[in-house]
Structures are given as structure tokens and as C-alpha cells.
Motif scaffolding. Structure first.
Motif, PDB file in Angstrom:
ATOM      1  N   THR A  21       0.809  -1.232   0.000  1.00  0.00           N
ATOM      2  CA  THR A  21       0.000   0.000   0.000  1.00  0.00           C
ATOM      3  C   THR A  21       0.834   1.271   0.000  1.00  0.00           C
ATOM      4  O   THR A  21       0.332   2.338  -0.348  1.00  0.00           O
ATOM      5  N   GLY A  22       2.076   1.171   0.453  1.00  0.00           N
ATOM      6  CA  GLY A  22       2.893   2.380   0.590  1.00  0.00           C
ATOM      7  C   GLY A  22       2.522   3.180   1.835  1.00  0.00           C
ATOM      8  O   GLY A  22       2.990   4.292   2.048  1.00  0.00           O
ATOM      9  N   ASP A  23       1.665   2.616   2.694  1.00  0.00           N
ATOM     10  CA  ASP A  23       1.189   3.308   3.893  1.00  0.00           C
ATOM     11  C   ASP A  23       2.255   3.241   5.000  1.00  0.00           C
ATOM     12  O   ASP A  23       2.106   2.550   5.995  1.00  0.00           O
ATOM     13  N   GLU A  24       3.332   4.013   4.812  1.00  0.00           N
ATOM     14  CA  GLU A  24       4.450   3.978   5.766  1.00  0.00           C
ATOM     15  C   GLU A  24       4.018   4.477   7.145  1.00  0.00           C
ATOM     16  O   GLU A  24       4.600   4.100   8.167  1.00  0.00           O
ATOM     17  N   ALA A  25       2.992   5.305   7.162  1.00  0.00           N
ATOM     18  CA  ALA A  25       2.536   5.853   8.450  1.00  0.00           C
ATOM     19  C   ALA A  25       2.075   4.730   9.375  1.00  0.00           C
ATOM     20  O   ALA A  25       2.092   4.885  10.594  1.00  0.00           O
ATOM     21  N   TYR A  26       1.681   3.611   8.794  1.00  0.00           N
ATOM     22  CA  TYR A  26       1.234   2.503   9.638  1.00  0.00           C
ATOM     23  C   TYR A  26       2.361   2.054  10.578  1.00  0.00           C
ATOM     24  O   TYR A  26       2.121   1.705  11.726  1.00  0.00           O
ATOM     25  N   ALA A  58      10.921   9.656   9.933  1.00  0.00           N
ATOM     26  CA  ALA A  58       9.624  10.237   9.578  1.00  0.00           C
ATOM     27  C   ALA A  58       9.046  11.069  10.720  1.00  0.00           C
ATOM     28  O   ALA A  58       8.402  12.086  10.486  1.00  0.00           O
ATOM     29  N   ASN A  59       9.269  10.613  11.957  1.00  0.00           N
ATOM     30  CA  ASN A  59       8.613  11.302  13.070  1.00  0.00           C
ATOM     31  C   ASN A  59       9.360  10.979  14.366  1.00  0.00           C
ATOM     32  O   ASN A  59       8.977  10.094  15.126  1.00  0.00           O
ATOM     33  N   GLU A  60      10.413  11.739  14.595  1.00  0.00           N
ATOM     34  CA  GLU A  60      11.280  11.420  15.728  1.00  0.00           C
ATOM     35  C   GLU A  60      10.556  11.556  17.067  1.00  0.00           C
ATOM     36  O   GLU A  60      10.776  10.768  17.993  1.00  0.00           O
ATOM     37  N   THR A  61       9.653  12.544  17.135  1.00  0.00           N
ATOM     38  CA  THR A  61       8.920  12.743  18.397  1.00  0.00           C
ATOM     39  C   THR A  61       8.118  11.499  18.716  1.00  0.00           C
ATOM     40  O   THR A  61       8.136  10.978  19.833  1.00  0.00           O
TER      41      THR A  61
END
Ligand code: BGC
Length: 770
Positions: free
Chosen positions: A443-448, A519-522
Motif C-alpha cells: 500500500t505504501g502506507d508507511e505511516a502505519y 519520519a517522526n522522531e517525536t
């Protein structure tokens, strides 16, 4: 049992009634709609061999574990989907003769599962003092998914005014055949009647699920509704309405029975009866014919998205449609609390619970044929159960947030209670991690990964990091005492598949950590704090294991060894086994099976299938050539993997053979076990064997590719896949590969290694270069 059912592209047909095959037929003709389902039991009484089965999705009972020798760490119970109230029953008696196909003289029996429109039809004649002709149609509605309907029609000749009694009923006094203590799992809350029907309101013991099952019935004689008050029959968990009719001439009697299962999973308990009544009023007002027409239209819509068309081979076509039909009957993806039991709604075996089958076999099907949220929900199901997977590992002595997902579960708690599976078949953890990778790859849904995936990956990796052992002698890490996918071996050391997927998990976790940090260090820091992740030391340990893991291998044959010592076994081949000795699981003692070379299901080959890109073609071939002749495929999950590998290696004839075996496994009862229910999860594997096998579909670096092969017998085949924002219809024929882009987004795909841009709403033909 080959050839018992007739070949037809859209139907499964049984001609002539053979009571010996009745339980197999009951499985094959099962109906379902994702919320409820049932085996194809007869409506009228049947005193022959049968397995009664009605199931309501998500309603289960924790059946206390029963084992001879208790072992610490065993789960307390096996959570089972229950055999629920029988809503199809209609007892019929004409001129003193009870309709019972085990006792009556039956002729012209025909049973048909119409997969195109989603209903089951049965015709038969009963020859006796009075000759009866009957026709019965039944379906579980996919439009009104808490409902089912039956039209039961029979003709009575003009032979002396036969007295006829018809008793439609709801019977909740049912048991699970596999109950550990012969206990009944339901208790009655209430029962009652309406003018033309009634209900039984039941509650499960221990889990407290409530289900109200009700009916409304209408009887017509020669097309005219009869106006008689039924006699009410009631007993514990049972209501019946007896219509006693004195027929006066040659008559056609038609019974319409509308039924519904209303569950506390979906409605407040105090409203169940009200909702049941409203639901039954609504469907009865719609009427049987309208419901059936809506059913056909809804199935047409499903087929529009899911169908695979095989031209020139009706048996192969019937096989794939049967598999797709059953998958759609089992799981719709609309309810994220549900999952896919290996038998779906077709039998009790495996308890209706979730297995690694979902991740290893089913997710690819839903990724390509359903909206993205369906596969995502299947992943979230495991994410939500992470806490219980950590508890499960803790119970077994693991620490520091290590997670061992259950082999079998309903709510996240392990329920399998055979030690070699519960404690040792730990490869399931690997499939759950692999699915996160597979989902993101597709899917390319890396946020998962950031939102959910990494947390699961770290917990699984922590488990592997504690489950391996440092061997001072080898100066390598080893994996002791496991059972691989091949359950015909237990407590083996260094099962190649398990060790490989374990280190793969560690590698992927390291990669995912890098991606999420970037992508999101926090968010990464929050997660690390939440789970007390000591990045430096833990990652170092992961890397050390990756670098120093031992994998069983034979240097002479140049193959991976299924486990240490595999070559010590007597090296005989499946082709040398007499047919009378198969399936082994039914013919050989268990110890003989364990000592033998025979492999139940893809094991090394399962790993080569998952991690194909890591090996060259010759490695794949050597291992395939070695393991295939030793595999008995006594798990339904096996032939599909072999089909994909055979196709990958260009062995089209073997691939075709495995395809037939996986797609017709239940129709032809290959493993002599379809009477327990159909093999629903492996049906997704059948889909894979067409799309990934013959279609050669893969995803790499965000690009979809095809490398199709056409079995000799086929003129052409076509399938549909949704990939990211494109929807493609791929047709492979002797002329080449034609890809129709049915979306408004153009896409570049690889076909036979070359890039092709398929414009939005356009059709492109790609010829295979010689
Ligand atoms: C297989 C397992 C599978 C289970 C349910 C067993 O026969 O060996 O791999 O998970 O069936 O399908």
C-alpha cells in the motif's frame, strides 16, 4: 472422492443422494454472509449422519482445556465459535409419512449451490404411499446480513385428502460436537411467539453473549395463503408453530420462512427482541422474491470486483469461483472485531478462531481485492491484541515486553492446548511481522509503521532475542525446541523456516526503527519511552543475532535443511507411498509420522516463498526439487505455496496440478476431511496461486510487476487487482497480456521485466517477447 460433484462454471451440483457423502456435501454447500452462516443441513428432519451447524460471527465460548497431562503455561480454555440456534428447521409429515431423506425412498435428488447469485437449491422426490415432489431454496442474505430466508415447496398428488403437518421451528437446544466436556454452551433467557412465528433468546454461559433468533412463517396452498392459527409448541430453548392442514385435492404447498439472528455484539441486550421483531417485519414485507433478487444483485457487484475468469477449463473455473465465493461468504471486512477462522462458517474444527493463516494467506487476497482498510483492520486486530501477546509471553517466562502472539485466539488470549503447537509453533510471530512489511510494501502506507507497526515489531523482536540460545560449541545462535509449519515434526532444533523468519523480523525491525525515526522522531521517542526501549543495547543485540545465527544447511546437496538431522531420516518419497496409506494422518500412528521424512505442508518452501528476493533461482529450484517430492500436502495451506514456486520456476504443469489441488481441495475432498468443514483460509492461497503463481504478480520498490504463464489447458485467464489508486484487470492469453486500467489514474507496471505505462481507463496489450 473426485468427481462426486458435477463440473459447472457457476454452480456446485450434486446429482443423486448418497448419505455417505452427506457431511462432505453439507460443508461444500455451506452458506454465509460474514455475520452468520451455516452448513447445508436439511430443513426437514434427517436421521442419517449429519453435522448440524449454525454459527454467529464473534459469538464464542471459552471451553475449559481438556488434556491428559497438564503442563504449566497451558491456556485455560479453547475459545470456540458456537453451534448456534438452528433457524432452518421445518418438520413435515404428509399422510403419516415424515420427510426424512434417511428413511424415505428418495429419487431425483439434486442440490445446487448457485455461486453467481448466492443461494442453495434442492430438488427431490419422495416415493411412498404418497409421491411428493419438493423444491427448496435458501440463502443467508448479504444485503440484510442478520437474516436468512427459505422457500420450501412441495407437491402432493390427488390421493385421498392427506393430512399434512408442517412445523417450522427455532431450536436453540444444540451442542458443539467438539465440546470438551459434552456441555451445552447456551442457556435460555426467554422464548415467545408471534401470530406467525416465534423466537428463542439465548445467552452463552461464561461469555454472556446474547443472541435472539426468530422466525416468521407463511404457508400457501395452491398459491393462496392459508388462514389457520398454528399450534404453539414450546420447550426449553425451542419454539415451533404447527400448521395442521387437511389437503383436499392435488396441492402445491409453499412455506416461506424468514429468520434472523440478532446478537448483542451489535445491539443492546435489552433491545434484542424489539430489533428482531422489526427486522423480521421488514424482511417479510420485502418478501422472498425481492430478497432473492437483491441477493443476486449484491453478489453480481461482488463478482464484478473479485471474479477470476478461466477460459477453456471448466473444472479450474469452478474451483476458483468456489474459493472466492466461500471467502466472500466468510469475511466481508466490515467489522474490525472479526477475523477469518480456518473453517469459516462451515464446521466446528479449529474453533472459528484466528490462526497465522490470516496473515500468511488471507491478507494478500484482501490487499488486492478489497478497500485498503480491510487489510489494515486485519493488522489492527493484532495491534489491539499486543497487550495479550505480551501477557502470553510473560506467562511462558519471557520478559521486557516480549510478545508471543497466540497460535489460536478469539480475543488475543492463547487457546491452543497441544504443547507442541502452543509453546513451539512460534513461527506465527514471524507471519504477523511479515504482514506488516507486506501491507506497507503493497500500500505504501508507511505511516502505519509509525502509528502501530513498529510497536508490534519491537515486541516480536524482543521475543526472538530471548528465544534464541547462544551455542558455545558452535559460537553461533541456535533456535531450539520448535515446531515449524510442518506439524509432522515436533520439538526440532534449528528449523530453517523459524530461524530465518526470526532474523528477518530483527532486520525489518531495525529498518523500521530507522524509518520511523526519520519520519517522526517525536513519535519514535514517545514510543521508546512507552515501551522502555533501550535502543542502543537492544538494537545491538538484534544485530548480533542477525550476524551470528546458525541455519541448518547441507553443503553437499546445497539445500537448506528443514531442521538439524533431517537427512538422518529414511529418504523415501511420496510417490513410493501406496495410495491406501494416505492421508498419513488417518492411516499411520503419530510416532511413525514424526519419524518419517514426510512433510505435512510447505516449510522451507514457505520461507522461500516469503523471502524469494533473497535467493537466486537455482537455490529456489534445488530446494523445491528436494522438498516437493517429500511433501504430502496434508495441510490445505501447502499446495498453493508449491503452485506459486512451481510457476516461478517455470514448471507450468506442476503449477497447474497444485492449482487444481488447492482450488478443488474441498470439492474433490482431496484430504478426506472436508466433512469437518471447508478449508476457508487456504482458499485465499488458491487466489494467490492464480495471481502470484500464473499471473506472476509481485510488488517491489513500490512497483507492481507481472510475469505471467498460461497453463496449457487454458485459453486465457483474467483477474482484477487494486493497487494503490489504480484498479487493473489483467488478462493473460496466447496473444499476450492485456491490462485494462479501470481507474482514473495512470500507472506504470512491469510486465516480463519491462516498464509499461497503462493510462487511465485504457487497455494495453503487451506481447510476450520470444
Ligand atoms: C496447519 C496449520 C494451520 C491450521 C489451521 C493445520 O493443519 O498445519 O498451519 O494454521 O491447520 O488452518
Amino acid at each position: 472422492m473426485k468427481d462426486y460433484f458435477k463440473v459447472d462454471e457457476w454452480k456446485i451440483i450434486e446429482e443423486g443422494f448418497d448419505p455417505h457423502y452427506n457431511k462432505v456435501a453439507e460443508s461444500v454447500f455451506s452458506l454465509g454472509n460474514g455475520r452468520m452462516g451455516q452448513r447445508a443441513n436439511f430443513e426437514e428432519a434427517y436421521s442419517g449422519e449429519t453435522l448440524q451447524g449454525n454459527y454467529v460471527a464473534g459469538v464464542y465460548y471459552p471451553d475449559k482445556t481438556r488434556v491428559g497431562w497438564w503442563k504449566n503455561g497451558y491456556p485455560e480454555y479453547f475459545a470456540k465459535v458456537l453451534n448456534a440456534a438452528n433457524w432452518i428447521g421445518i418438520d413435515i409429515r404428509v399422510a403419516g409419512m415424515e420427510f426424512d431423506l434417511a428413511k424415505c425412498h428418495v429419487s431425483d435428488f439434486r442440490r445446487e449451490l448457485n455461486m453467481k447469485e448466492g443461494y442453495l437449491k434442492r430438488y427431490f422426490n419422495i416415493l411412498g404411499r404418497t409421491n411428493i415432489e419438493a423444491e427448496v431454496t435458501r440463502f443467508c442474505s448479504i444485503v440484510d446480513d442478520e437474516c436468512g430466508a427459505i422457500k420450501y415447496k412441495f407437491g402432493v398428488p390427488d390421493e385421498g385428502e392427506p393430512y399434512t403437518s408442517i412445523i417450522p421451528y427455532i431450536d436453540g437446544d444444540v451442542k458443539n460436537q467438539d465440546a470438551n466436556y459434552d456441555e451445552k454452551f447456551w442457556e435460555e433467557v426467554d422464548r415467545g411467539f408471534w401470530e406467525d412465528g416465534g423466537y428463542v433468546h439465548l445467552r452463552t454461559k461464561k461469555t454472556g453473549f446474547e443472541v435472539a433468533t426468530g422466525m416468521r412463517c407463511f404457508i400457501l396452498v395452491n398459491g393462496k395463503p392459508i388462514a389457520i392459527e398454528p399450534n404453539r409448541i414450546e420447550k426449553d430453548k425451542y419454539v415451533g408453530c404447527e400448521y395442521a392442514i387437511q389437503l383436499e385435492e392435488a396441492s402445491d404447498v409453499t412455506i416461506y420462512k424468514f429468520a434472523a439472528n440478532i446478537s448483542s455484539q451489535n445491539h443492546p441486550k435489552e433491545k434484542l427482541i424489539e430489533v428482531l421483531k422489526e427486522t423480521l417485519d421488514r424482511i417479510a414485507a420485502k418478501g422472498f422474491d425481492t430478497m432473492l433478487a437483491e441477493q443476486a444483485a449484491a453478489w453480481a457487484e461482488k463478482w464484478k470486483h473479485n471474479d477470476i475468469i478461466i477460459e477453456g477449463d471448466a473444472a479450474a473455473q469452478q474451483g476458483i469461483r468456489f474459493n472466492i465465493f466461500q471467502l466472500n461468504q466468510t469475511y466481508t471486512g466490515e467489522d474490525d472485531r472479526l477475523n477469518i477462522g480456518p473453517k469459516g462458517f462451515t464446521g466446528e474444527k479449529y474453533g472459528g478462531s484466528t490462526y497465522w493463516d490470516t496473515e500468511a494467506y488471507c491478507v494478500p487476497f484482501y490487499l488486492a481485492t478489497a478497500p485498503q482498510k480491510v487489510a489494515r483492520n486485519l493488522l489492527l486486530y493484532r495491534y489491539k491484541q499486543l497487550g495479550k501477546a505480551i501477557d502470553n509471553a510473560t506467562l511462558l517466562g519471557f520478559k521486557n515486553g516480549a510478545a508471543l502472539y497466540p497460535m489460536v485466539t478469539m480475543d488475543g488470549t492463547e487457546c491452543h492446548n497441544e504443547w507442541e503447537i502452543t509453546f513451539e509453533e512460534i513461527h506465527r510471530n514471524g507471519a504477523i511481522a511479515f504482514t506488516i512489511f507486506n501491507y506497507v510494501r503493497y500500500t505504501g502506507d508507511e505511516a502505519y509503521l509509525t502509528d502501530y507497526g513498529l510497536e508490534v515489531l519491537i515486541a516480536i523482536s524482543r521475543f526472538w532475542a530471548q528465544r534464541i540460545t547462544w551455542s558455545a560449541q558452535r559460537q553461533q545462535y541456535v533456535m531450539l525446541g520448535v515446531t515449524g509449519p510442518n506439524e509432522y515434526e515436533n520439538n526440532v532444533n534449528n528449523n530453517w523456516y523459524t530461524s530465518t523468519i526470526a532474523t528477518w523480523c530483527l532486520k525489518y525491525t531495525l529498518e523500521a526503527i530507522g524509518k520511523v525515526k526519520k519520519a517522526n522522531e517525536t513519535r519514535y521517542n514517545e514510543l521508546a519511552t512507552k515501551i522502555s526501549f533501550e535502543e542502543e543495547t537492544e538494537c545491538q543485540k538484534f544485530s548480533d543475532i542477525i550476524a551470528k545465527m546458525y541455519y541448518a544447511h547441507d553443503d553437499e546437496l546445497q539445500i537448506f535443511l528443514q531442521q538439524d538431522g533431517y537427512l538422518d531420516k529414511e529418504q523415501i518419497l511420496v510417490k513410493d507411498l501406496p495410495a491406501t496409506e494416505r492421508p498419513l494422518v488417518q492411516k499411520w500412528s503419530w510416532d511413525r509420522i514424526l519419524r518419517s521424512v514426510f512433510i505435512k505442508q510447505a516449510d522451507v518452501l514457505q520461507g522461500l516463498y516469503f523471502f524469494e528476493d533473497d535467493y537466486d533461482t537455482e537455490t529456489l529450484r534445488r530446494n523445491y526439487d528436494f522438498y516437493e517430492p517429500r511433501t504430502v500436502h496434508e495441510s490445505s495451506l501447502s499446495p498453493c505455496v508449491h503452485a506459486i514456486l512451481a510457476a516461478r520456476l517455470g514448471d507450468i504443469d506442476r503449477a497447474y496440478e497444485f492449482y487444481l489441488r488447492t482450488s478443488r481441495l474441498d470439492i474433490d475432498d482431496y484430504n478426506n476431511d472436508t466433512e469437518d468443514g471447508c478449508h476457508i483460509t487456504s482458499m485465499a492461497g488458491t487466489w494467490m496461486s492464480v495471481v502470484e503463481g500464473f499471473g506472476g504478480m509481485r510488488v517491489k520498490d513500490g512497483v507492481l510487476s507481472f510475469n505471467p504463464l498460461l497453463p496449457h489447458k487454458w485459453e486465457a485467464f483474467s483477474f482484477q487487482v487494486g493497487f494503490r489508486d489504480a484498479l487493473l484487470n489483467v488478462r493473460v492469453s496466447k496473444a499476450g497480456v492485456s491490462i485494462k486500467n479501470k481507474s482514473n489514474n495512470s500507472i506504470t507496471v512491469k510486465v516480463y521485466g519491462n516498464d509499461h505505462t497503462i493510462n487511465a481507463n485504457a487497455d494495453t496489450l503487451i506481447k510476450k517477447q520470444a
